[in-house]
Design a protein around this motif. Structure first.
Motif, PDB file in Angstrom:
ATOM      1  N   ALA A   4       0.834  -1.212   0.000  1.00 32.44           N
ATOM      2  CA  ALA A   4       0.000   0.000   0.000  1.00 32.44           C
ATOM      3  C   ALA A   4       0.865   1.258   0.000  1.00 32.44           C
ATOM      4  CB  ALA A   4      -0.931  -0.006   1.201  1.00 32.44           C
ATOM      5  N   ILE A   7       2.229   1.748  -3.473  1.00 35.04           N
ATOM      6  CA  ILE A   7       1.197   2.262  -4.383  1.00 35.04           C
ATOM      7  C   ILE A   7       1.002   3.765  -4.169  1.00 35.04           C
ATOM      8  CG2 ILE A   7      -1.276   2.181  -4.922  1.00 35.04           C
ATOM      9  CD1 ILE A   7      -1.089  -0.869  -4.387  1.00 35.04           C
ATOM     10  N   ASP A  18      -4.935   7.048  -6.696  1.00 36.02           N
ATOM     11  CA  ASP A  18      -4.485   5.793  -6.091  1.00 36.02           C
ATOM     12  C   ASP A  18      -5.033   4.568  -6.819  1.00 36.02           C
ATOM     13  OD1 ASP A  18      -4.421   6.824  -2.592  1.00 36.02           O
ATOM     14  OD2 ASP A  18      -2.985   7.119  -4.208  1.00 36.02           O
ATOM     15  N   LYS A  22      -2.773   1.665  -8.366  1.00 30.55           N
ATOM     16  CA  LYS A  22      -2.902   0.267  -7.933  1.00 30.55           C
ATOM     17  C   LYS A  22      -2.929  -0.665  -9.142  1.00 30.55           C
ATOM     18  CE  LYS A  22      -5.608  -2.942  -5.248  1.00 30.55           C
ATOM     19  NZ  LYS A  22      -6.791  -3.240  -4.504  1.00 30.55           N
TER      20      LYS A  22
END
Length: 72
Positions: A4, A7, A18, A22
């Motif tokens: 995370a 990303i 985002d 991703k």
């Protein structure tokens, strides 16, 4: 660094949302794993090393139900 966090770093550096980052990151990891062999590493500037290992992703062993957590 977690997936995370990577990303978010990609999204910030490139300037995309985002969700788009991703999708890009998932494709990026698939491409890296297709190109290198188990035990090999690849270095990506500003992100670090990616090392391919053989195995499965383990799911977390802890899980809290909403009723078990009390707010005080």
């Amino acid at each position: 660094m977690t997936k995370a966090e990577l990303i978010r770093k990609v999204a910030k550096n490139v300037g995309v949302p985002d969700t788009d980052a991703k999708i890009f990151f998932e494709l990026f990891l698939k491409r890296i794993s297709a190109v290198i062999d188990v035990g090999q590493s690849i270095f990506v500037k500003d992100f670090g090393y990616f090392h391919l290992i053989k195995g499965t992703i383990k799911k977390p062993t802890f899980c809290f139900a909403d009723s078990e957590v009390s707010e005080e």
